[in-house]
Enzyme design. Sequence first.
Site, short mmCIF file in Angstrom:
data_model
loop_
_atom_site.label_atom_id
_atom_site.label_comp_id
_atom_site.label_asym_id
_atom_site.label_seq_id
_atom_site.Cartn_x
_atom_site.Cartn_y
_atom_site.Cartn_z
N GLU A 16 46.63 7.72 37.66
CA GLU A 16 46.24 8.67 36.60
C GLU A 16 47.38 9.65 36.34
OE1 GLU A 16 44.55 10.07 34.37
OE2 GLU A 16 42.49 9.32 34.32
N ARG A 99 35.45 18.38 42.58
CA ARG A 99 36.91 18.15 42.66
C ARG A 99 37.50 18.28 41.28
NH1 ARG A 99 38.56 13.49 40.30
NH2 ARG A 99 37.11 11.74 40.13
N ASN A 101 39.94 16.99 38.25
CA ASN A 101 40.24 15.68 37.70
C ASN A 101 41.52 15.77 36.85
OD1 ASN A 101 39.40 12.89 37.45
ND2 ASN A 101 38.86 13.34 35.33
N ASN A 147 38.07 14.81 31.03
CA ASN A 147 39.19 13.88 31.15
C ASN A 147 40.05 14.01 29.90
OD1 ASN A 147 40.36 11.86 32.79
ND2 ASN A 147 38.36 10.88 33.05
N ASP A 195 39.00 7.73 28.72
CA ASP A 195 39.66 8.29 29.90
C ASP A 195 40.83 9.16 29.45
OD1 ASP A 195 40.58 8.77 32.53
OD2 ASP A 195 39.96 6.79 33.19
#
Length: 283
Positions: A16, A99, A101, A147, A195
């Site tokens: 990513e 968490r 991202n 995202n 995404d």
Amino acid sequence: MFDPEVFVLCDALVGEGPVVEEAAGRLVFVDIPRGRLLRADLRERGPATEIANVGMSLGAVAPRRSGGWVAACAEGFGTLIPDGDLIVRHPVLADPALRMNDAKCDSAGRFWAGSTETSFEPGRGALHCWDPRRGVRTVAEGLTLPNGLGWSPDDSVFYLADSMRQVVLAAAFDVRAGTIGPFSELIHIQDGLPDGLCVDEDGCLWLAVWGAGQVRRYDPRGRLLAAVRFPVSQPSSCAFGPDGVLFVTSARERTDAAREPLAGSVFAVDAGLRGLPASIFED
């Protein structure tokens, strides 16, 4: 054109956050669950080199003016110095079920990151901003898996994917104040999860569609213009490099290695367009 080639053969569980550091001649990207920061030489195709393993999940990084990188990590916001040590500066995620991202810097040098609950519980995601002059604040709540952050070339629009809701959102953006207006739905994806994304010089969005094996180009109104098919089902994010090359990360997690031997690798596509350069954290 639009013919993907393997740029870095890699086995990233969830590759990513690709960032092209053109002056340094390198591409950096993360493997989120393994907490790895990796780099590849832009001039020579070869294996990726590990810069750091931070010992916790690592959502994304961006270059710092003072050197190294600013990081969105499991606990919140931190910095990575060139020898690879992670220092958590703002542990804004006290709940271990949360968490950070995906994350990016805006053109004014602020670092924006989305947080999510590890099982993607609806509504527990949020959007955060670290302004090096004003500190950290939570900008939006009620998201699920934030995202794919990005901005229009004139900085008037902010883009954000909420993957589990299968939408890309848009909001008015004030770059001087670092504020956003209400979100509205720009793109709805029916055959996968939106995404990571990036924006090209024409203001069009390039969106990795997890599960569909494609990166798609949309105009600023959300109309589909083109689709690039990949030999992996989970392309995860994208970033423009020099000479109109689009770099695309992917994920090996939950794939069949026999059917997708290239899953987890980084691909290069001749897009024939330039993208907006990666912005730097101004600390």
